[in-house]
Design a protein around this motif. Structure first.
Motif, PDB file in Angstrom:
ATOM      1  N   VAL A 239      -9.568  -4.596   4.271  1.00 32.56           N
ATOM      2  CA  VAL A 239      -9.137  -4.836   2.882  1.00 32.56           C
ATOM      3  C   VAL A 239      -7.838  -5.626   2.874  1.00 32.56           C
ATOM      4  O   VAL A 239      -7.671  -6.558   2.085  1.00 32.56           O
ATOM      5  N   ARG A 240      -6.901  -5.279   3.775  1.00 31.43           N
ATOM      6  CA  ARG A 240      -5.636  -6.011   3.877  1.00 31.43           C
ATOM      7  C   ARG A 240      -5.881  -7.465   4.245  1.00 31.43           C
ATOM      8  O   ARG A 240      -5.268  -8.378   3.686  1.00 31.43           O
TER       9      ARG A 240
ATOM     10  N   GLY B  80       0.823  -1.205   0.000  1.00 34.20           N
ATOM     11  CA  GLY B  80       0.000   0.000   0.000  1.00 34.20           C
ATOM     12  C   GLY B  80       0.858   1.256   0.000  1.00 34.20           C
ATOM     13  O   GLY B  80       0.563   2.225  -0.712  1.00 34.20           O
TER      14      GLY B  80
ATOM     15  N   LEU C 152      -6.478   0.083   4.793  1.00 32.27           N
ATOM     16  CA  LEU C 152      -7.613  -0.315   5.622  1.00 32.27           C
ATOM     17  C   LEU C 152      -7.449  -1.773   6.054  1.00 32.27           C
ATOM     18  O   LEU C 152      -7.274  -2.658   5.209  1.00 32.27           O
TER      19      LEU C 152
ATOM     20  N   LEU D  93      -4.370   3.521  -0.733  1.00 35.59           N
ATOM     21  CA  LEU D  93      -5.206   3.908   0.410  1.00 35.59           C
ATOM     22  C   LEU D  93      -6.135   2.777   0.822  1.00 35.59           C
ATOM     23  O   LEU D  93      -6.388   2.579   2.015  1.00 35.59           O
ATOM     24  N   LEU D  94      -6.652   2.021  -0.152  1.00 28.58           N
ATOM     25  CA  LEU D  94      -7.506   0.878   0.188  1.00 28.58           C
ATOM     26  C   LEU D  94      -6.726  -0.175   0.975  1.00 28.58           C
ATOM     27  O   LEU D  94      -7.260  -0.770   1.912  1.00 28.58           O
ATOM     28  N   LEU D  95      -5.463  -0.392   0.594  1.00 30.09           N
ATOM     29  CA  LEU D  95      -4.667  -1.390   1.309  1.00 30.09           C
ATOM     30  C   LEU D  95      -4.273  -0.934   2.712  1.00 30.09           C
ATOM     31  O   LEU D  95      -3.818  -1.745   3.511  1.00 30.09           O
TER      32      LEU D  95
ATOM     33  N   ASP E 252      -2.743   5.610  -6.094  1.00 24.68           N
ATOM     34  CA  ASP E 252      -2.979   6.188  -4.768  1.00 24.68           C
ATOM     35  C   ASP E 252      -4.250   5.626  -4.145  1.00 24.68           C
ATOM     36  O   ASP E 252      -4.285   5.313  -2.952  1.00 24.68           O
ATOM     37  N   ALA E 253      -5.311   5.489  -4.940  1.00 29.58           N
ATOM     38  CA  ALA E 253      -6.566   4.944  -4.425  1.00 29.58           C
ATOM     39  C   ALA E 253      -6.378   3.487  -3.986  1.00 29.58           C
ATOM     40  O   ALA E 253      -6.851   3.084  -2.911  1.00 29.58           O
ATOM     41  N   ALA E 254      -5.653   2.711  -4.783  1.00 26.07           N
ATOM     42  CA  ALA E 254      -5.391   1.313  -4.409  1.00 26.07           C
ATOM     43  C   ALA E 254      -4.531   1.240  -3.151  1.00 26.07           C
ATOM     44  O   ALA E 254      -4.764   0.406  -2.271  1.00 26.07           O
TER      45      ALA E 254
END
Length: 181
Positions: free
Chosen positions: A126-127, A103, A123, A119-121, A115-117
């Motif tokens: 999501v991880r 991430g 969380l 930021l998701l990682l 950047d969006a991917a």
């Protein structure tokens, strides 16, 4: 009259070798297009601020995850030295450093999609889902013979002998090398 050698057989290109470069090219074009849209609406300084902010945040995330991984490694080595449960799993808070680092790396890459991917990682749910998916995918690809372990947790050394393929010429002439410890 000697015949010409048979034409070389063309090996089939794997699907991944075809699709991965196309996917990377499409991703790069999309990133540049999105950055140009944001630059047209918000200005070049806003885009520069987004890219620099993503790089700084990504570096901080990678640094934190690296420290956490090093602390976990140190604790594991200390446990092994003291012979306290050598097979004990690390606590739940110290797992997932790989996806946390991924991430951070995605945040450091210039672009809004990465950047969006990234930021998701960051969380935790999501991880966790990504880790479960990766583990299941890895288990499907690794044959069961590779994962053989003794009851005490040690890996059983050996070699895989496949009976579904015919042996090559002279395969029975040479002895197998000895197993090393």
């Amino acid at each position: 009259m000697t015949g010409s050698p048979p034409p070389p057989t063309r090996t089939q290109r794997s699907r991944a070798r075809t699709l991965v470069p196309l996917g990377i090219a499409a991703w790069l074009v999309l990133e540049i297009w999105l950055l140009s849209l944001v630059a047209a609406e918000a200005g070049g300084l806003a885009v520069l601020a987004l890219l620099v902010g993503g790089g700084v945040l990504g570096a901080a995330v990678i640094k934190r995850a690296g420290r956490r991984a090093f602390r976990t490694l140190t604790e594991t080595l200390q446990q092994q030295e003291q012979r306290k449960e050598p097979g004990a799993a690390p606590d739940r808070a110290s797992t997932g450093n790989g996806f946390l680092m991924l991430g951070g790396l995605l945040l450091m890459l210039p672009g809004l999609i990465s950047d969006a991917a990234g930021l998701l990682l960051l969380l935790p749910p999501v991880r966790t889902a990504a880790a479960r998916y990766a583990e299941k995918a890895l288990e499907r690809r690794i044959p069961a013979t590779v994962r053989m372990r003794r009851p005490d947790g040690k890996v059983v050394q050996g070699e895989v002998i496949r009976h579904d393929t015919p042996p090559g010429p002279g395969a029975h002439d040479e002895p197998h090398p000895p197993l090393t410890r």
